[in-house]
Scaffold this motif. Structure first.
Motif, short mmCIF file in Angstrom:
data_model
loop_
_atom_site.label_atom_id
_atom_site.label_comp_id
_atom_site.label_asym_id
_atom_site.label_seq_id
_atom_site.Cartn_x
_atom_site.Cartn_y
_atom_site.Cartn_z
N PRO A 1 0.83 -1.21 0.00
CA PRO A 1 0.00 0.00 0.00
C PRO A 1 0.86 1.26 0.00
CG PRO A 1 0.09 -0.94 2.20
CD PRO A 1 0.81 -1.90 1.29
N ASN A 2 0.40 2.28 -0.69
CA ASN A 2 1.04 3.60 -0.60
C ASN A 2 0.54 4.21 0.69
OD1 ASN A 2 2.55 3.82 -3.05
ND2 ASN A 2 0.62 3.98 -4.15
N VAL A 3 1.42 4.33 1.67
CA VAL A 3 1.05 4.85 2.98
C VAL A 3 1.64 6.25 3.12
CG1 VAL A 3 1.24 4.49 5.47
CG2 VAL A 3 1.02 2.53 3.96
N SER A 4 0.79 7.19 3.51
CA SER A 4 1.30 8.54 3.73
C SER A 4 0.84 9.02 5.10
CB SER A 4 0.81 9.50 2.65
OG SER A 4 -0.59 9.64 2.72
N ARG A 5 1.60 9.94 5.64
CA ARG A 5 1.28 10.49 6.96
C ARG A 5 1.33 12.01 6.83
NH1 ARG A 5 3.78 7.93 12.10
NH2 ARG A 5 3.00 9.30 13.71
N LYS A 6 0.27 12.67 7.29
CA LYS A 6 0.21 14.13 7.22
C LYS A 6 -0.10 14.67 8.61
CE LYS A 6 -1.31 15.49 2.63
NZ LYS A 6 -2.45 15.81 1.82
N GLU A 7 0.41 15.86 8.87
CA GLU A 7 0.11 16.50 10.14
C GLU A 7 -0.78 17.71 9.93
OE1 GLU A 7 3.74 17.20 12.33
OE2 GLU A 7 3.53 15.19 13.19
N TYR A 8 -1.75 17.87 10.83
CA TYR A 8 -2.69 18.98 10.78
C TYR A 8 -2.73 19.63 12.16
CZ TYR A 8 -4.57 16.55 6.65
OH TYR A 8 -4.72 15.94 5.44
N THR A 9 -3.10 20.90 12.18
CA THR A 9 -3.32 21.59 13.45
C THR A 9 -4.78 21.37 13.85
OG1 THR A 9 -1.71 23.26 12.80
CG2 THR A 9 -3.18 23.81 14.62
N LEU A 10 -5.00 20.94 15.07
CA LEU A 10 -6.36 20.72 15.57
C LEU A 10 -6.96 22.08 15.93
CD1 LEU A 10 -8.59 18.76 16.50
CD2 LEU A 10 -7.49 18.71 18.73
N SER A 11 -8.09 22.44 15.29
CA SER A 11 -8.69 23.73 15.61
C SER A 11 -9.99 23.59 16.39
CB SER A 11 -8.91 24.56 14.33
OG SER A 11 -9.69 23.85 13.40
N LYS B 1 -8.78 14.75 23.29
CA LYS B 1 -9.92 15.53 23.78
C LYS B 1 -9.57 16.25 25.08
CE LYS B 1 -14.85 15.35 24.33
NZ LYS B 1 -16.04 14.66 23.94
N ALA B 2 -8.92 15.55 26.01
CA ALA B 2 -8.57 16.15 27.30
C ALA B 2 -7.61 17.32 27.12
CB ALA B 2 -7.96 15.09 28.21
N LYS B 3 -6.60 17.15 26.27
CA LYS B 3 -5.63 18.22 26.04
C LYS B 3 -6.27 19.40 25.32
CE LYS B 3 -1.43 15.44 26.18
NZ LYS B 3 -0.84 16.07 27.35
N PHE B 4 -7.18 19.10 24.37
CA PHE B 4 -7.86 20.17 23.64
C PHE B 4 -8.73 21.00 24.60
CE2 PHE B 4 -11.49 21.83 21.23
CZ PHE B 4 -10.81 22.63 20.32
N GLU B 5 -9.40 20.31 25.54
CA GLU B 5 -10.25 21.01 26.51
C GLU B 5 -9.44 21.88 27.45
OE1 GLU B 5 -12.57 17.75 28.06
OE2 GLU B 5 -13.94 17.82 26.36
N LYS B 6 -8.14 21.59 27.59
CA LYS B 6 -7.24 22.43 28.41
C LYS B 6 -6.59 23.53 27.56
CE LYS B 6 -5.89 18.73 31.56
NZ LYS B 6 -4.79 17.80 31.84
N ASP B 7 -7.11 23.73 26.34
CA ASP B 7 -6.60 24.74 25.41
C ASP B 7 -5.15 24.52 24.99
OD1 ASP B 7 -8.94 26.08 25.06
OD2 ASP B 7 -8.61 27.46 26.74
#
Length: 159
Positions: free
Chosen positions: A86-96, A129-135
């Motif tokens: 399989p062609n496997v790719s990994r991308k990073e995004y900023t969680l908004s 989720k826990a880290k996001f809720e702590k901003d």
């Protein structure tokens, strides 16, 4: 007898989606690499090669873990045969944002937003989720293979 145009149309229908995998000789596969076993994208965790028997080919015994479901798969293939990788790719995004139904708003470096991936089940999803809720600012890693995508990890974003 079929004309040239007819044959070309059949090929287009037959290989739709062929870019999701590519062939690789079984003997060239390596542990920690990727391979398709029973049509699923897997990471190779064990590999052993049997000696050539009186009936020819050496056989490669592969054990792989599905990169999305963590399910274990096994396969045996003659070392000279090709297997799909399989062609496997990994991308990073900023969680908004994380919506109430668990879908993540992910921003690319270009500022584009995608909202089609949900939090993964289990510890990783709960930690995000826990880290996001702590901003906390998080970078989310998304793994893609064979037209399937999934959030697999996160790390603190450094501004």
């Amino acid at each position: 007898m079929a004309e040239m145009g007819d044959i070309g149309e059949d090929f287009e229908q037959a290989d739709a989606g062929s870019s999701t995998t590519y062939p690789k000789q079984c003997s060239a596969l390596r542990k920690n690499g990727f391979v398709c076993i029973k049509g699923r994208p897997c990471k190779i965790v064990e590999m052993s090669t049997s000696k050539t028997g009186k009936h020819g080919h050496a056989k490669v015994h592969l054990v792989g873990i599905d990169i999305f479901t963590q399910k274990k798969y096994e396969d045996i293939c003659p070392s000279t045969h090709n297997m799909d990788v399989p062609n496997v790719s990994r991308k990073e995004y900023t969680l908004s944002d994380i919506s109430h139904d668990g879908f993540c708003s992910l921003m690319t470096d270009d500022g584009d937003v995608r909202e089609d991936l949900s939090l993964p089940d289990g510890d990783i999803g709960n930690e995000i989720k826990a880290k996001f809720e702590k901003d906390e600012s998080l970078l989310i890693s998304v793994l893609k293979a064979m037209d399937q995508e999934m959030i697999i990890s996160y790390k603190a974003a450094t501004n």
